[in-house]
Design an enzyme around this catalytic site. Structure first.
Site, PDB file in Angstrom:
ATOM      1  CB  CYS A 108       4.611   1.066   7.602  1.00 34.71           C
ATOM      2  SG  CYS A 108       4.015   1.120   6.019  1.00 34.71           S
ATOM      3  CB  CYS A 158       4.313  -3.422   8.668  1.00 32.50           C
ATOM      4  SG  CYS A 158       5.176  -2.643   7.168  1.00 32.50           S
ATOM      5  CE  LYS A 218       5.442  -4.594   0.943  1.00 33.85           C
ATOM      6  NZ  LYS A 218       4.603  -3.598   1.810  1.00 33.85           N
ATOM      7  NE  ARG A 231       9.738   1.469   2.680  1.00 36.24           N
ATOM      8  CZ  ARG A 231      10.555   0.403   2.976  1.00 36.24           C
ATOM      9  NH1 ARG A 231      12.022   0.756   3.407  1.00 36.24           N
ATOM     10  NH2 ARG A 231      10.304  -0.903   2.809  1.00 36.24           N
ATOM     11  CD  GLU A 278       4.492 -15.462   2.455  1.00 39.97           C
ATOM     12  OE1 GLU A 278       3.638 -15.678   2.682  1.00 39.97           O
ATOM     13  OE2 GLU A 278       5.496 -15.326   3.294  1.00 39.97           O
ATOM     14  CE  LYS A 295       4.969  -2.721  -2.580  1.00 42.96           C
ATOM     15  NZ  LYS A 295       4.369  -2.380  -1.400  1.00 42.96           N
TER      16      LYS A 295
HETATM   17  C1  PBG Z   1       3.289  -0.617   3.034  1.00 42.27           C
HETATM   18  C2  PBG Z   1       3.260  -0.436   1.443  1.00 42.27           C
HETATM   19  C3  PBG Z   1       4.689  -0.045   0.888  1.00 42.27           C
HETATM   20  C4  PBG Z   1       4.260   0.073  -0.475  1.00 42.27           C
HETATM   21  C5  PBG Z   1       3.186  -0.282  -0.744  1.00 42.27           C
HETATM   22  N1  PBG Z   1       2.520  -0.636   0.465  1.00 42.27           N
HETATM   23  C6  PBG Z   1       5.770   0.139   1.712  1.00 42.27           C
HETATM   24  C7  PBG Z   1       6.513  -0.856   2.149  1.00 42.27           C
HETATM   25  O1  PBG Z   1       6.530  -1.893   2.426  1.00 42.27           O
HETATM   26  O2  PBG Z   1       7.740  -0.334   2.740  1.00 42.27           O
HETATM   27  C8  PBG Z   1       5.490   0.565  -1.477  1.00 42.27           C
HETATM   28  C9  PBG Z   1       4.709   0.827  -2.833  1.00 42.27           C
HETATM   29  C10 PBG Z   1       5.846   1.493  -3.640  1.00 42.27           C
HETATM   30  O3  PBG Z   1       6.997   1.648  -3.539  1.00 42.27           O
HETATM   31  O4  PBG Z   1       5.364   2.203  -4.706  1.00 42.27           O
HETATM   32  N2  PBG Z   1       2.110  -0.025   3.485  1.00 42.27           N
END
Ligand code: PBG
Length: 337
Positions: A130, A138, A207, A217, A245, A260
């Site tokens: 991403c 992604c 996630k 972002r 998962e 997460k």
């Molecule tokens: C994707 C990724 C994200 C985060 C970590 N790895 C963003 C997403 O999935 O949109 C978010 C981490 C955060 O908000 O602290 N590369």
């Protein structure tokens, strides 16, 4: 769990006996925090002399390579040993090709850190596209039944290439975060074939498609340019699916599994910990961090107290490892008491 019915009731039992004296409280404390539990996320970008504070994430910066090691040294001084890298590349395209280059921003950051700190620090890399795609999704896109979506199976080979490239640059652990089906298995065999069979994988296994990623972002300059990530990240309403998962990722070879975000998902952390005998990581994400900072700046909460309470709750829920932007502050507070 012990059966509570075995203890006699009041007035024979008085739980306050163990709370009156702070030293007794310390003796019976069930959960402890340590700087060694934390992984500090770092945002690296191209350019020179850049240490740009991320407005929604005070105390966290976009760093150019020449400023990176000062940040690592400061954190290391506080007892933090583990870092996860996110890259903001100079150029983005439809396939995120700048993620695969040997001179890519993360590859260079790994070498920069390794040169100065050698084996005294642990370098993890977030594996996703991403930050590198001009559409902010992604992986590679395709049209399916009239909808533009991430092409799961076409994304896997480039994801493997990204991981191998980070491994070759010297990463200590690979952390795929794209929520592609089969990603852990593909990465495990790709790493093994490239001679990295000893390199561990920490999978972002559960996630969620979360509003709490907003500040990240901005920090990583990676918002999706259309739609959202609901086609690959999990529905916040689901719990059983997280266990599925996690089971899939363990079967595919994950060494550590992550949940997460952390705070709205403490129940998931606990369920994963109870079900699987494997180290569990939790990502205390950017929006969770920003809320604490904003409230503290308004004088509405005691930042130190609330931060340590939050981090303790994540550990108490069952996390062994916490990825957190509070890492430096928390390590400082834990040091000074
Ligand atoms: C994707 C990724 C994200 C985060 C970590 N790895 C963003 C997403 O999935 O949109 C978010 C981490 C955060 O908000 O602290 N590369």
């Amino acid at each position: 769990m012990a059966d509570n019915n075995v203890s006699p009731s009041f007035p024979t039992t008085r739980p306050r006996r163990l709370r009156a004296n702070p030293l007794v409280r310390e003796l019976v404390r069930e959960t402890s925090l340590d700087a060694g539990d934390f992984i500090l996320p770092l945002f690296v970008r191209t350019g020179h002399g850049i240490r740009q504070e991320i407005s929604s994430m005070p105390g966290n910066y976009q760093l150019s390579l020449d400023r990176l090691n000062d940040e690592v040294a400061e954190a290391k001084e506080l007892g933090i040993r583990s870092f996860i890298l996110f890259g903001i590349p100079a150029t983005k395209d439809a396939t995120g090709s700048s993620a695969l280059r040997d001179d890519g921003i993360v590859q260079q950051a790994i070498r920069t850190m390794r040169e100065q700190f050698q084996r005294d620090i642990l370098i993890l890399t977030d594996e996703c596209f991403c930050e590198y795609t001009n559409h902010g999704h992604c992986g590679i896109l395709h049209e399916k039944t009239g909808r533009t979506d991430v092409d799961n199976d076409a994304t896997l080979p480039i994801l493997v290439q990204q991981c191998v490239s980070h491994a070759e640059a010297g990463a200590d652990m690979i952390a795929p975060s794209g929520m592609m089906d089969g990603m852990v298995g593909a990465i495990r065999s790709g790493l093994d074939e490239a001679g990295f069979s000893d390199l561990p994988i920490m999978s972002y296994a559960a996630k969620y498609a979360s509003g709490f990623y907003g500040p990240f972002r901005e920090a990583a300059e990676s918002p999706p340019q259309f739609g959202d990530r609901g086609g690959y990240q999990m529905d916040p309403a689901n719990g059983d699916e997280a266990l599925r998962e996690v089971a899939l990722d363990i079967n595919e070879g994950a060494d550590i599994v992550m949940v997460k975000p952390a705070l709205s998902y403490l129940d998931i952390i606990r369920r994963v910990k109870d079900r699987f005998a494997i180290p569990v990581a939790a990502y205390n994400v950017s929006g969770e961090f920003a809320m604490v900072k904003a409230a503290a700046r308004n004088g509405w909460i005691d930042e130190r107290r609330v931060t340590l309470e939050i981090l303790t709750s994540i550990k108490r829920a069952g996390a062994d490892i916490i990825l957190t932007y509070h890492a430096k502050d928390a390590a400082r507070w834990l040091k000074t008491g």
